[in-house]
Design an enzyme around this catalytic site. Sequence first.
Site, PDB file in Angstrom:
ATOM      1  N   GLU A  43      59.440  61.393  27.575  1.00  0.00           N
ATOM      2  CA  GLU A  43      58.213  60.749  27.084  1.00  0.00           C
ATOM      3  C   GLU A  43      57.074  61.739  26.852  1.00  0.00           C
ATOM      4  O   GLU A  43      56.162  61.462  26.092  1.00  0.00           O
ATOM      5  CB  GLU A  43      57.670  59.702  28.058  1.00  0.00           C
ATOM      6  N   ARG A  70      48.379  77.554  47.856  1.00  0.00           N
ATOM      7  CA  ARG A  70      49.065  77.117  49.066  1.00  0.00           C
ATOM      8  C   ARG A  70      48.592  75.730  49.490  1.00  0.00           C
ATOM      9  O   ARG A  70      47.475  75.335  49.158  1.00  0.00           O
ATOM     10  CB  ARG A  70      48.782  78.109  50.178  1.00  0.00           C
ATOM     11  N   CYS A  89      35.004  44.205  47.263  1.00  0.00           N
ATOM     12  CA  CYS A  89      35.626  43.326  46.280  1.00  0.00           C
ATOM     13  C   CYS A  89      36.385  42.181  46.976  1.00  0.00           C
ATOM     14  O   CYS A  89      35.754  41.267  47.487  1.00  0.00           O
ATOM     15  CB  CYS A  89      36.505  44.118  45.327  1.00  0.00           C
ATOM     16  N   GLU A 124      42.410  31.842  44.077  1.00  0.00           N
ATOM     17  CA  GLU A 124      43.467  32.823  43.795  1.00  0.00           C
ATOM     18  C   GLU A 124      44.648  32.612  44.753  1.00  0.00           C
ATOM     19  O   GLU A 124      45.800  32.810  44.389  1.00  0.00           O
ATOM     20  CB  GLU A 124      42.921  34.261  43.945  1.00  0.00           C
ATOM     21  N   HIS A 180      32.921  47.898  43.343  1.00  0.00           N
ATOM     22  CA  HIS A 180      33.661  48.987  43.993  1.00  0.00           C
ATOM     23  C   HIS A 180      32.792  50.240  44.125  1.00  0.00           C
ATOM     24  O   HIS A 180      32.841  51.118  43.257  1.00  0.00           O
ATOM     25  CB  HIS A 180      34.911  49.329  43.183  1.00  0.00           C
ATOM     26  N   GLU A 184      33.239  52.685  45.904  1.00  0.00           N
ATOM     27  CA  GLU A 184      34.055  53.886  46.130  1.00  0.00           C
ATOM     28  C   GLU A 184      34.270  54.708  44.863  1.00  0.00           C
ATOM     29  O   GLU A 184      34.658  55.868  44.946  1.00  0.00           O
ATOM     30  CB  GLU A 184      35.407  53.509  46.762  1.00  0.00           C
TER      31      GLU A 184
HETATM   32  N1  GLN Z   1      41.724  39.561  43.591  1.00  0.00           N
HETATM   33  C1  GLN Z   1      40.302  39.488  43.563  1.00  0.00           C
HETATM   34  C2  GLN Z   1      39.782  39.110  42.192  1.00  0.00           C
HETATM   35  O1  GLN Z   1      40.467  39.236  41.221  1.00  0.00           O
HETATM   36  C3  GLN Z   1      39.686  40.785  44.036  1.00  0.00           C
HETATM   37  C4  GLN Z   1      39.956  41.933  43.132  1.00  0.00           C
HETATM   38  C5  GLN Z   1      39.702  43.276  43.784  1.00  0.00           C
HETATM   39  O2  GLN Z   1      39.606  43.384  45.002  1.00  0.00           O
HETATM   40  N2  GLN Z   1      39.625  44.316  42.981  1.00  0.00           N
HETATM   41  O3  GLN Z   1      38.663  38.690  42.064  1.00  0.00           O
END
Ligand code: GLN
Length: 530
Positions: free
Chosen positions: A149, A239, A381, A405, A507, A509
Site C-alpha cells: 500500500e 537508542r 468527554c 448511548e 478533550h 488532552e
Molecule cells: N461516546 C460518547 C459520545 O459519543 C463520548 C465520546 C468520547 O468520549 N469521545 O458522546
Amino acid sequence: MKYIFVTGGVVSSLGKGLAAASLGTLLEHRGLKIVMQKFDPYLNVDPGTMSPFQHGEVYVLDDGAETDLDLGHYERFTHSVLSRSNNTTSGQVYQTVLDKERRGDYLGKTVQVIPHVTDEIKARLRKLSNEQPCDIVITEIGGTTGDIEGLPFLEAIRQFIQEVGSQNAIVMHVTLVPYIKAAGELKTKPSQQSIAKLREIGLHPQILICRTEHPLGEDVRYKLSVFCNVPLDAVVEARDVDHTIYEMPLMLQHERLDDTVCRLLGLTAPPADMTGWKKFVSRVIKPKKHVKIAVVGKYIELQDAYKSIYESLTHASASADCGIDLVQVDAEELEQRPASELLRDAAGVLVPGGFGDRGVEGKIRATQYAREQGMPFLGLCLGMQVATIEFARHKCGLVGANSTEFDKHCVHPVIDLLEEQKDVTEKGASMRLGSWMTRVVEGTKAHAIYGSPEIRERHRHRYEFNMKYRKQMEDEGFVISGTSPDGALVEIIELQNHLYFLACQFHPEFKSKPNKPHPLFKGFVTACLQ
Ligand code: GLN
C-alpha cells in the site's frame, strides 16, 4: 522550500513519528520554520472509524480532522500548525481520484496509479507547501518499506524529488538494528535489505536513524554507511530512551542530526539552544516527589489508546515538579471488585473518553468513589457523561439515569443525542468535531483555572448533557461551569464543596504541550498533590 521525507524499515512501531517530530523540534530551535505532515497508506479515509485496538488514539485537530496519533507528537514537539491538509491517507487520495473520474475530469483516459494517483499525492504536497509557507516540510510516510500500500506514496516522492532536485529534498530512513544475544552482536542486514527495497523504487536515503538497544560502535556505523550508501556522519544512533520520549530530540542533537540535515539541504542556521527543553526533561526525569493517579479506562492494556492523556499528565506533573505513578485500572474490573480496593492507593481519578457501554458501570463506580471520598477527579468527554449519570443516580435520586448511548429507552436520559444527530447514519466524520468556543461561568473553579471567560477546546462526541435535567441537578450542587456561547450545550461541570471534581465534554488532552501544560490537567495534578 526544502523537504524531508521520513520512511521506516524492517518493522513497525519504530518511533518514526517521534523521530520526525524530534527533528522538527531541533530545526525549530535553530530558528527554522517547519511544517509537519503524515501520509498514511491505509484505505480508510481517516482513522476516525478505526478501533483503538487497530490504531491507538484518534487525534483531533482544531478544524475537526480526525487524524493519526503521530500528529499529536507533531503538535506537542513543534509549533507546526496542523489542519486536515497535514494528514493524507490513501483513502482520501483514491476518493479524490475516483470523484474526478466520475466527473469526467480525466477526459476519457485510463485512470492509473501512475500518473493519476501519484499526481494527486504530489498535488496535495504542493498545496500544503502553498498554504503553509515554511523553510522545511517534514513528511512522515506511515507503514514499513516493502508494504504494497505504501508504494504509490514512495513513487510520488521519487518523482517529487526529481522535480525539486536532491539538494532540496532528502529521505531519512528510520531502521532497526537488532541485537542478537547469542552472538552478542548488532546486526545490520535488515537495514541493508530495507534500504535495498527503497533503492528498487528509486529512493536513496541520505540519513539513517538507527533504532537500537545498544550503542552502535564505530564498526557497525562504518558497515551501515558503506552497505547503505550514506555518509558516515549520517548514520545516526537512536537508542531506546531511558525515561521519557522528550529525551529523543536531545539524543538526536548529540548525534548532530540537525547539523547533517542543514548541511545536506544547504541551510545555514544557528545551533539549537535546547536549554528550556532540557529543563523540562530533567524535571520529568528527576521529580522531587511522586503522586499516584488512577486512569480508569477500557483500553488500559493498550499503550497508545490514551496517549495524549498520559502526555498531558506528564506535562502537568513536570510543571508541578512531581512524577506520576500511573495506576491503570481496567473499568470492567471495577464491576467485579470494590472501588475502595482498586483505587485506595491513588490520590486522584481520571476517567477518559470512550464509546460503547463496555466498562461504563465500572467508570461510574470509580466516579462515585472519587466524589464520596473527596478525591480529585477529572472526567474527559465520556468521563463528563459518566459523572453526570453518577450524580443523577446517587445524588438526585434519578434511578435508572443513563445515556441513551448505553440504554436507548432509559427512564432518565440525562445524556442524550442532539436532535441534529438523530438522523445521522454515516459513521465517518459525523460527530461534533473540532474546536468550539466555551463560555466559562464566573465564580466557578473552571473560571479560576482558565483565568478567562472564553476558551476554545477540541471536541469529538455525539451525545450531550440533557438540559431537561439541569434544574434538578443544580439544586443538588451540580455546577454547570461552562456552556456553548448560546448556553444550549454543557461543556464543563464541577461540584461544590469538593477539592477538585471537574469534567468537560471536550478533550483538553489535545492541547497540552511540554512547557505549556493544560490548565485542567495542571489543576488536577496540583489537587492530587494536596
Ligand atoms: N461516546 C460518547 C459520545 O459519543 C463520548 C465520546 C468520547 O468520549 N469521545 O458522546
